[in-house]
Design a protein around this motif. Structure first.
Motif, PDB file in Angstrom:
ATOM      1  N   ARG A   1     156.563  85.846  53.196  1.00 25.80           N
ATOM      2  CA  ARG A   1     157.110  86.803  54.030  1.00 25.80           C
ATOM      3  C   ARG A   1     157.596  87.902  53.239  1.00 25.80           C
ATOM      4  N   GLU A   2     156.953  88.826  52.959  1.00 25.92           N
ATOM      5  CA  GLU A   2     157.142  89.787  52.048  1.00 25.92           C
ATOM      6  C   GLU A   2     158.556  90.980  52.796  1.00 25.92           C
ATOM      7  N   ILE A   3     159.677  91.251  52.297  1.00 24.38           N
ATOM      8  CA  ILE A   3     160.462  91.826  53.227  1.00 24.38           C
ATOM      9  C   ILE A   3     160.575  93.262  52.868  1.00 24.38           C
ATOM     10  N   GLN A   4     160.003  94.060  51.202  1.00 22.83           N
ATOM     11  CA  GLN A   4     159.862  94.946  52.128  1.00 22.83           C
ATOM     12  C   GLN A   4     158.562  95.809  51.890  1.00 22.83           C
ATOM     13  N   PHE A   5     157.737  94.878  52.288  1.00 23.86           N
ATOM     14  CA  PHE A   5     156.495  95.305  52.416  1.00 23.86           C
ATOM     15  C   PHE A   5     155.634  95.291  53.145  1.00 23.86           C
TER      16      PHE A   5
ATOM     17  N   PHE B   1     167.772  95.324  62.797  1.00 23.39           N
ATOM     18  CA  PHE B   1     166.443  95.233  61.804  1.00 23.39           C
ATOM     19  C   PHE B   1     167.561  94.568  60.484  1.00 23.39           C
ATOM     20  N   ALA B   2     166.779  93.620  59.533  1.00 27.42           N
ATOM     21  CA  ALA B   2     167.188  93.306  58.068  1.00 27.42           C
ATOM     22  C   ALA B   2     167.598  94.837  57.441  1.00 27.42           C
ATOM     23  N   LYS B   3     168.744  94.177  56.390  1.00 26.26           N
ATOM     24  CA  LYS B   3     169.179  95.652  55.933  1.00 26.26           C
ATOM     25  C   LYS B   3     168.031  95.618  54.801  1.00 26.26           C
ATOM     26  N   ASN B   4     167.234  94.474  53.989  1.00 29.08           N
ATOM     27  CA  ASN B   4     167.045  94.815  53.285  1.00 29.08           C
ATOM     28  C   ASN B   4     165.452  95.106  53.441  1.00 29.08           C
ATOM     29  N   ALA B   5     165.335  95.049  54.277  1.00 31.12           N
ATOM     30  CA  ALA B   5     163.726  94.982  55.053  1.00 31.12           C
ATOM     31  C   ALA B   5     162.981  96.628  55.083  1.00 31.12           C
TER      32      ALA B   5
ATOM     33  N   GLY C   1     139.704 100.431  40.652  1.00 31.81           N
ATOM     34  CA  GLY C   1     140.891 100.564  39.482  1.00 31.81           C
ATOM     35  C   GLY C   1     141.882 101.189  40.548  1.00 31.81           C
ATOM     36  N   ALA C   2     142.603 101.233  41.537  1.00 26.33           N
ATOM     37  CA  ALA C   2     143.514 101.601  42.291  1.00 26.33           C
ATOM     38  C   ALA C   2     144.780 101.222  41.253  1.00 26.33           C
ATOM     39  N   ASP C   3     145.665 101.459  41.841  1.00 22.61           N
ATOM     40  CA  ASP C   3     147.295 101.201  40.701  1.00 22.61           C
ATOM     41  C   ASP C   3     147.740  99.483  42.573  1.00 22.61           C
ATOM     42  N   ASP C   4     147.604  99.896  44.010  1.00 22.77           N
ATOM     43  CA  ASP C   4     147.516  99.141  44.545  1.00 22.77           C
ATOM     44  C   ASP C   4     147.773  97.577  43.635  1.00 22.77           C
ATOM     45  N   HIS C   5     148.596  96.416  44.528  1.00 23.90           N
ATOM     46  CA  HIS C   5     148.631  95.762  43.755  1.00 23.90           C
ATOM     47  C   HIS C   5     147.644  94.875  43.979  1.00 23.90           C
TER      48      HIS C   5
ATOM     49  N   SER D   1     144.800  99.490  62.294  1.00 25.37           N
ATOM     50  CA  SER D   1     146.394  99.317  61.582  1.00 25.37           C
ATOM     51  C   SER D   1     147.113  98.977  62.409  1.00 25.37           C
ATOM     52  N   THR D   2     147.373  98.211  62.966  1.00 25.74           N
ATOM     53  CA  THR D   2     148.727  97.360  63.958  1.00 25.74           C
ATOM     54  C   THR D   2     149.498  96.546  62.680  1.00 25.74           C
ATOM     55  N   GLY D   3     151.094  96.653  62.514  1.00 30.09           N
ATOM     56  CA  GLY D   3     151.918  96.040  61.915  1.00 30.09           C
ATOM     57  C   GLY D   3     150.616  94.389  62.149  1.00 30.09           C
ATOM     58  N   LEU D   4     151.033  93.712  61.318  1.00 25.42           N
ATOM     59  CA  LEU D   4     150.678  92.667  60.870  1.00 25.42           C
ATOM     60  C   LEU D   4     151.772  91.658  60.863  1.00 25.42           C
ATOM     61  N   PHE D   5     151.892  90.568  61.750  1.00 20.05           N
ATOM     62  CA  PHE D   5     153.017  89.323  62.027  1.00 20.05           C
ATOM     63  C   PHE D   5     152.624  88.175  62.232  1.00 20.05           C
TER      64      PHE D   5
END
Length: 609
Positions: A100-104, A410-414, A10-14, A112-116
């Protein structure tokens, strides 16, 4: 039907299955019962969010074509193996292409490695894993079930199937954020850049395979050797004397003073800010060698009174810099190691004597680190941020908008990595036998520069008003240091350097040299001096008096290989059954991807020659 972890609790995460899973409906248009292995995974067709890449106007200076070409080569060389594997991954059966999600930010739920580009998604609980962790599952599927029920194998939705509540290969759904066409196109472009560079040995800014003889020397810290060095070498490198105030002859010296004079040190390279050229800087920096730059003069006043006046009412968290990491915290009140107070109250302690400090905050040495902790210095304190940009040495490489800093592309909107600048304000520490210093031994995952802006007047300041004592070790000595730490601290830490729990006092440094042949660059930092620390070099700091410093991380194209090595080391710190404690803050793959895209864009915008 199976729910993901956030939906289950029941978390608030998507929902982790949002936009990629299709569930059956009955005749009434309601969800129908569905076994986990009957779910259909198909991405929702959504418009791709476009990355807003920087322009030349977003940089502190125009990026010249030669430097841009070299930076593009560095990105291509690093990303090409990843994209080649991703292209093979994209042809896997059942592959799901997720936009791809720019802001997430997406991280591996275990290491915990960034997924790419490539990842694997559990069909039952939605946990997502990097290819390396998924490979670990494949390699160890023969382990006993009791082992698989823990750590990396544990499924967060263990109520879906009571007999199978740990992950295995068939649970994992291959996911990619690039289409096969995109991967083929980018892989081809990267190969062309790498091949063009290899066929052009005269390309500007290629790292040099040389270092001055003075940089390789191992110097005893006795002052008598310094005059001999100056006679033999014309290099700007020097070795600093590591000594304390002494009276009488050496026979009357304290044991601690004798130990310090026996310590070994690599020759320290020093420059003055207004006299240092970029070529001089790069001749040292490209070799992965730390250096000191003096003559830094801020426009604003960075002292306790100024911070009390400007930001005194702000709340902050201070922590003890001594003893933490040796088990004391588990047996004591947490308030003995961490306190909330105002900025005014903390900086007021800079004018107190030892007894007054102890009465106010209790025992120990205290520091206000990573300040502001969550906010951006640029938005929280714009005047300080502007002043920092004006005085930081080698601004093209170190500023957040520096044209030769890969992070500036780096992307300005990321969701941009937080690389600073951050302030570090601390009391003096102790480097003698049993001392815990100010900052424990650790490695930074990126290059860094640390500027000392204020040091209080104190009798403990020695050797020409030095205020902070640094020990920076060669990157290639890291494994020897790890072995030494395990032996002398009797620790089972997966990585005793990355755990940031240990400080090597002067006696331990002497033992490290005697047993492993390892010694540091011993740097005595003064007010108005910046210390450059290459990525991958283990280092520790002991303030000799109250200090106000500011530091920033940056991504130099000359140390990318070390950054990759560190990212992999942090990933491996996650043991078989222990979830990683350290998030991939640098997002190295994403940084290089956006830098690659920005370099391509700038190349296309260049007028024809």
């Amino acid at each position: 039907f199976p729910k993901c972890r956030p939906c289950t609790v029941g978390a608030d995460d998507h929902c982790l299955f949002q936009n990629i899973r299709v569930l059956p409906l009955n005749r009434n248009g309601k969800l129908s019962y569905c076994l986990w292995n009957r779910c259909i995974f198909r991405p929702l067709q959504m418009p791709l969010e476009e990355a807003l890449l920087p322009n030349q106007a977003d940089l502190n200076w125009s990026l010249d074509p030669a430097t841009r070409t070299y930076m593009q080569y560095v990105c291509a060389k690093s990303l090409l193996p990843i994209f080649e594997k991703a292209l093979e991954h994209s042809q896997t059966e059942e592959i799901v292409i997720r936009p791809r999600e720019i802001q997430f930010r997406h991280y591996c739920d275990f290491c915990s490695t960034g997924l790419f580009v490539s990842s694997y998604l559990c069909r039952k609980c939605g946990q997502e894993y990097c290819p390396a962790c998924q490979l670990r599952m494949l390699e160890q599927q023969g382990e006993p079930a009791s082992h698989q029920k823990n750590g990396i194998y544990r499924c967060a939705n263990d109520k879906v199937d009571t007999e199978r509540y740990f992950h295995n290969a068939e649970d994992m759904l291959p996911v990619t954020s690039f289409s096969a066409e995109e991967l083929e196109s980018e892989t081809k472009a990267m190969r062309e850049i790498v091949q063009a560079h290899h066929s052009n040995d005269t390309l500007q800014n290629t790292p040099k395979d040389r270092r001055t003889s003075a940089m390789e020397q191992i110097m005893d810290s006795d002052l008598s050797d310094l005059s001999e060095l100056s006679d033999r070498e014309s290099s700007p490198a020097i070795t600093e004397a590591i000594s304390e105030p002494q009276s009488g002859t050496s026979a009357g010296m304290s044991e601690d003073c004798r130990v310090q004079r026996l310590l070994q040190s690599h020759a320290v390279t020093r420059f003055e800010n207004d006299a240092m050229s970029e070529e001089q800087f790069l001749d040292v920096w490209r070799e992965g060698i730390p250096l000191v730059v003096g003559g830094i003069t801020p426009r604003l006043t960075w002292d306790p009174n100024a911070f009390q006046e400007r930001y005194g009412e702000m709340m902050c968290t201070v922590v003890r810099s001594d003893e933490i990491g040796h088990g004391e915290m588990e047996d004591n009140d947490p308030s003995d190691y961490c306190k909330r107070l105002t900025v005014h109250q903390f900086f007021e302690t800079f004018s107190m004597d030892a007894d007054q400090r102890r009465e106010f905050l209790g025992r120990g040495n205290w520091k206000l680190k990573d300040w502001p902790p969550a906010a951006d210095l640029r938005t929280s304190f714009p005047d300080l941020y502007e002043d920092f940009n004006d005085f930081v040495p080698m601004p093209d490489h170190t500023r957040r908008d520096g044209c030769k800093n890969l992070s500036s592309l780096f992307a300005k909107n990321a969701n941009t990595p937080d690389l600073g600048p951050k302030m570090y304000n601390a009391w003096p520490g102790d480097h003698k036998a049993g001392g815990q210093g100010t900052t424990k031994l650790h490695m930074d995952i990126a290059d860094a520069v640390n500027v000392l802006l204020y040091a209080s007047d104190d009798l403990r300041i020695v050797d020409g008003h030095a205020a902070a004592q640094w020990d920076i070790f060669r990157a290639e000595d890291a494994d020897k240091i790890r072995k030494f730490l395990r032996q002398h601290f009797n620790t089972n830490e997966e990585d005793p350097i990355h755990s940031q729990k240990f400080f090597l006092d002067d006696h331990l440094l002497q033992k490290l040299y005697a047993e492993k042949g390892v010694y540091s660059w011993r740097i005595l930092q003064r007010a108005g001096e910046a210390v450059f620390i290459p990525a991958g070099c283990a280092h520790q700091v002991c303030n000799l008096t109250d200090c106000i410093k500011i530091a920033v991380d940056f991504l130099s194209p000359y140390n990318i290989e070390r950054c990759f090595k560190l990212t992999e080391e942090f990933r491996k710190v996650a043991g078989e059954n222990v979830k990683s404690w350290k998030e991939d803050v640098l997002q190295l793959h994403s940084q290089l991807w956006y830098a690659w895209c920005t370099c391509k864009k700038l190349a296309e915008e260049e007028p024809p020659s």
